[in-house]
Design a protein around this motif. Structure first.
Motif, short mmCIF file in Angstrom:
data_model
loop_
_atom_site.label_atom_id
_atom_site.label_comp_id
_atom_site.label_asym_id
_atom_site.label_seq_id
_atom_site.Cartn_x
_atom_site.Cartn_y
_atom_site.Cartn_z
N GLN A 182 41.60 41.48 30.91
CA GLN A 182 40.99 40.30 32.02
C GLN A 182 40.74 41.19 33.15
O GLN A 182 40.08 40.60 33.98
N SER A 183 41.51 42.45 33.56
CA SER A 183 41.27 43.19 34.62
C SER A 183 39.83 43.78 34.63
O SER A 183 39.07 43.59 35.60
N ILE A 185 37.18 42.32 32.89
CA ILE A 185 36.44 40.99 33.33
C ILE A 185 36.43 40.76 34.70
O ILE A 185 35.25 40.19 35.23
N ASP A 186 37.52 40.74 35.15
CA ASP A 186 37.56 40.44 36.79
C ASP A 186 36.81 41.65 37.73
O ASP A 186 36.86 41.66 39.00
#
Length: 204
Positions: A182-183, A185-186
């Motif tokens: 997720q990091s 993706i962000d």
């Protein structure tokens, strides 16, 4: 799962700490982080001895990959230091045929003194002239082997594919991995995220 063994805490504090420090040094020039999911060689053998007190022979299954070579080396080191009375044999993909492998595993051991540790068995196959790699032999080994089979990592224990071993289960790995993905993706800087590791192993 069985209770974790006494040596686990020592293993984490020393081995994982050393790996974490080395990775921190290596990644200084890269926008990267790492997640360490270690293999527990000594703990795996101790777990097997708990189920098979008469254990005198281990068969280690692996392939020609670099990571398999590393695990064979590590298994040899651990065995010679901590379990010198146990004979350790290696069956390696491409050095033995699949039929010969199943013939060996189908031989019953009335003394309950032999066990199998599966690490990997990646094979090169061809269909219509196209080559591809497959690593699904574990799905049939456990159902056909007359010897008890253990693994170095979670190969689907909860789905009854495997007899077990000493490792962190897939859920523990996923809980650590998904936040990292997720990091990414962000678009967070990976270099700002400390190296982390999965350190919740159990005996299954």
């Amino acid at each position: 799962p069985e209770e974790t063994l006494d040596t686990t805490e020592n293993y984490i504090s020393k081995t994982i700490g050393e790996k974490q420090e080395k990775l921190e040094q290596v990644r200084k020039n890269y926008n990267a982080t790492a997640l360490i999911a270690p293999f527990y060689h000594e703990e795996t053998i101790r777990l097997i001895k708990k189920f098979l007190p008469n254990l005198h022979h281990l068969i280690f299954l692996s392939d020609q990959s670099y990571i398999s070579e590393c695990q064979r080396k590590r298994m040899k080191e651990v065995s010679s230091v901590h379990f010198p009375d146990i004979k350790l044999d290696y069956l390696t993909e491409s050095e033995i045929s699949t039929d010969s492998l199943f013939n060996i595993l189908s031989m019953a051991d009335p003394q309950n003194s032999t066990a199998v540790i599966y690490f990997s068995w990646t094979m090169k196959n061809k269909i219509r002239g196209e080559s591809f790699l497959s690593n699904n032999l574990y799905l049939s080994i456990n159902s056909t082997s007359a010897l008890p089979v253990f693994s170095m990592y979670d190969m689907g224990t909860k789905d009854n594919f495997w007899l077990g071993g000493f490792y962190a289960d897939n859920e523990a790995v996923k809980d650590k991995l998904l936040p990292l993905i997720q990091s990414m993706i962000d678009k967070e800087p990976m270099k700002d995220i400390p190296v982390s590791f999965v350190h919740t192993p159990n005996g299954y």
